[in-house]
Design a protein around this motif. Structure first.
Motif, PDB file in Angstrom:
ATOM      1  N   UNK A 110      66.573  -9.830  -7.264  1.00  0.00           N
ATOM      2  CA  UNK A 110      65.362  -9.354  -6.597  1.00  0.00           C
ATOM      3  C   UNK A 110      65.165  -7.855  -6.752  1.00  0.00           C
ATOM      4  N   UNK A 111      66.156  -7.068  -6.409  1.00  0.00           N
ATOM      5  CA  UNK A 111      65.982  -5.621  -6.413  1.00  0.00           C
ATOM      6  C   UNK A 111      65.580  -5.127  -5.039  1.00  0.00           C
ATOM      7  N   UNK A 112      65.586  -3.795  -4.859  1.00  0.00           N
ATOM      8  CA  UNK A 112      65.361  -3.194  -3.544  1.00  0.00           C
ATOM      9  C   UNK A 112      63.979  -3.509  -2.984  1.00  0.00           C
ATOM     10  N   UNK A 113      62.942  -3.391  -3.814  1.00  0.00           N
ATOM     11  CA  UNK A 113      61.575  -3.554  -3.318  1.00  0.00           C
ATOM     12  C   UNK A 113      61.338  -4.975  -2.829  1.00  0.00           C
ATOM     13  N   UNK A 114      61.740  -5.948  -3.637  1.00  0.00           N
ATOM     14  CA  UNK A 114      61.490  -7.336  -3.288  1.00  0.00           C
ATOM     15  C   UNK A 114      62.358  -7.771  -2.109  1.00  0.00           C
ATOM     16  N   UNK A 115      63.560  -7.208  -1.991  1.00  0.00           N
ATOM     17  CA  UNK A 115      64.400  -7.506  -0.836  1.00  0.00           C
ATOM     18  C   UNK A 115      63.777  -6.948   0.434  1.00  0.00           C
ATOM     19  N   UNK A 116      63.157  -5.753   0.331  1.00  0.00           N
ATOM     20  CA  UNK A 116      62.508  -5.154   1.495  1.00  0.00           C
ATOM     21  C   UNK A 116      61.343  -6.005   1.978  1.00  0.00           C
ATOM     22  N   UNK A 117      60.694  -6.730   1.074  1.00  0.00           N
ATOM     23  CA  UNK A 117      59.586  -7.603   1.461  1.00  0.00           C
ATOM     24  C   UNK A 117      60.070  -8.909   2.081  1.00  0.00           C
ATOM     25  N   UNK A 118      61.380  -9.160   1.969  1.00  0.00           N
ATOM     26  CA  UNK A 118      61.931 -10.375   2.549  1.00  0.00           C
ATOM     27  C   UNK A 118      62.657 -11.203   1.512  1.00  0.00           C
ATOM     28  N   UNK A 119      63.980 -11.355   1.692  1.00  0.00           N
ATOM     29  CA  UNK A 119      64.775 -12.091   0.715  1.00  0.00           C
ATOM     30  C   UNK A 119      64.312 -13.533   0.567  1.00  0.00           C
ATOM     31  N   UNK A 120      63.892 -14.136   1.680  1.00  0.00           N
ATOM     32  CA  UNK A 120      63.552 -15.550   1.667  1.00  0.00           C
ATOM     33  C   UNK A 120      62.049 -15.782   1.488  1.00  0.00           C
ATOM     34  N   UNK A 121      61.353 -14.740   1.024  1.00  0.00           N
ATOM     35  CA  UNK A 121      59.931 -14.898   0.703  1.00  0.00           C
ATOM     36  C   UNK A 121      59.729 -15.343  -0.736  1.00  0.00           C
ATOM     37  N   UNK A 122      60.822 -15.496  -1.473  1.00  0.00           N
ATOM     38  CA  UNK A 122      60.742 -15.792  -2.894  1.00  0.00           C
ATOM     39  C   UNK A 122      61.524 -17.052  -3.236  1.00  0.00           C
ATOM     40  N   UNK A 123      61.149 -17.636  -4.329  1.00  0.00           N
ATOM     41  CA  UNK A 123      61.874 -18.788  -4.872  1.00  0.00           C
ATOM     42  C   UNK A 123      62.578 -18.324  -6.139  1.00  0.00           C
ATOM     43  N   UNK A 124      63.930 -18.353  -6.121  1.00  0.00           N
ATOM     44  CA  UNK A 124      64.723 -17.847  -7.239  1.00  0.00           C
ATOM     45  C   UNK A 124      65.472 -19.007  -7.888  1.00  0.00           C
TER      46      UNK A 124
END
Length: 260
Positions: A110-124
Motif C-alpha cells: 500500500x505505502x504511507x498514503x494509502x495506509x493513511x486512508x485506511x488499510x482495510x479500504x482496499x482489496x489487495x
C-alpha cells in the motif's frame, strides 16, 4: 381529465417564478477557482496533492466575461487549501531487492498514503513466481498473504527468492496500483550487504595496507642507507690501505736507489 388540466396550469404559472428563484440562488453561490496545485505525492499508485482555491471577485460579472473571453480572472484574498486524491499511473513496474538468508524481509504494497486512508479500504491480491525475477504474468501463481497488505518473511530463506506481485483495487474494484517485487536471497555469510559496515571495514583495511606499505618503504630505505654507508666506509678503508701500500712501495724503491 380536469385534474390533469389544473396541474398543467399550475406548472405553467409557477415555472417562471421557479426559474427566477433558481437564477437568484445561483448568483448568490460563491464561485471558486484553483490557483495552485502541487504534484501528486506518488509517481505510481494512489497519492495526494494539495490545491489552493480562491473566491472569484464578482462571480456574476466574471461568468459573463468568461463567455466572451478566455483571459485570466481576478480572484480575491479569500482562499482555502484542500487535499485531494490523485493517480498518475497505477502501474509501478518491477522493483528489486537483495537480502541475506536469515534476515527479516517486509514488502509493503500500500505505502504511507494509502495506509493513511485506511488499510482495510482496499482489496489487495498477491501472486508469486518462485525462483525467477520477471513481470511475465503467466509465471505467477496465487499467493496467500496473512497480513493482506504486506508480505513478511522472518527469517527469509533462499527458497523464498522470486518475484512477488501485488494488485490493489478500491471499493469500486478499480485498479489503483500494481507492483512487482523481485527478491534475491544470498546465502548467509557470503557477502555483507551492510554498506556502512562494509565501507568502514574497507577503510580500515586500506589504512592497514597503507601503514604496512609505509613501514616496508621505511625499512627498505633504512637498509639501503646502511648498505651505502657500509660501502662508503669500506671504500674509504680500501683507499687508505691502497695509499699505505703505495707509500710503502715508494719508500722501498727509494731505499733501493740509495743503496745503489
Amino acid at each position: 381529465m380536469k385534474h390533469v388540466t389544473v396541474s398543467l396550469l399550475l406548472l405553467l404559472l409557477l415555472h417562471p417564478l421557479t426559474s427566477v428563484n433558481l437564477e437568484e440562488q445561483v448568483d448568490k453561490v460563491p464561485l471558486e477557482v484553483i490557483v495552485d496545485s502541487s504534484p501528486c505525492s506518488a509517481t505510481c499508485g494512489l497519492g495526494v496533492k494539495t490545491q489552493t482555491l480562491c473566491l472569484l471577485k464578482d462571480g456574476e460579472t466574471v461568468m459573463e466575461e468568461a463567455k466572451k473571453s478566455k483571459d485570466g480572472t481576478e480572484v480575491s484574498e479569500e482562499c482555502r487549501v484542500r487535499k485531494v486524491k490523485c493517480l498518475e499511473s497505477w502501474q509501478c513496474g518491477l522493483r528489486t531487492r537483495t537480502v541475506t538468508s536469515g534476515q527479516r524481509l517486509e514488502i509493503n504494497c500500500l505505502g504511507d498514503v494509502m495506509e493513511a486512508m485506511g488499510r482495510f479500504s482496499w482489496r489487495v491480491s498477491w501472486r508469486y513466481a518462485r525462483g525467477v525475477i520477471s513481470s511475465d504474468d503467466s509465471l505467477f501463481a496465487h499467493w496467500v498473504a496473512p497480513l493482506l497488505d504486506r508480505v513478511v518473511l522472518d527469517p527469509v530463506r533462499e527458497e523464498d527468492a522470486g518475484t512477488y506481485r501485488c494488485v490493489v483495487q478500491d471499493a469500486s474494484f478499480r485498479r489503483v496500483k500494481r507492483v512487482y517485487w523481485g527478491i534475491r536471497v544470498l546465502p548467509e555469510g557470503i557477502i555483507n550487504l551492510d554498506y556502512k559496515s562494509s565501507l568502514a571495514q574497507w577503510d580500515s583495511t586500506g589504512i592497514q595496507q597503507n601503514q604496512t606499505m609505509s613501514d616496508r618503504q621505511d625499512h627498505i630505505a633504512a637498509l639501503l642507507y646502511t648498505v651505502l654507508k657500509s660501502l662508503g666506509m669500506a671504500g674509504i678503508a680500501a683507499a687508505l690501505v691502497l695509499l699505505v701500500l703505495y707509500w710503502a712501495v715508494k719508500r722501498r724503491e727509494l731505499r733501493h736507489f740509495d743503496t745503489i
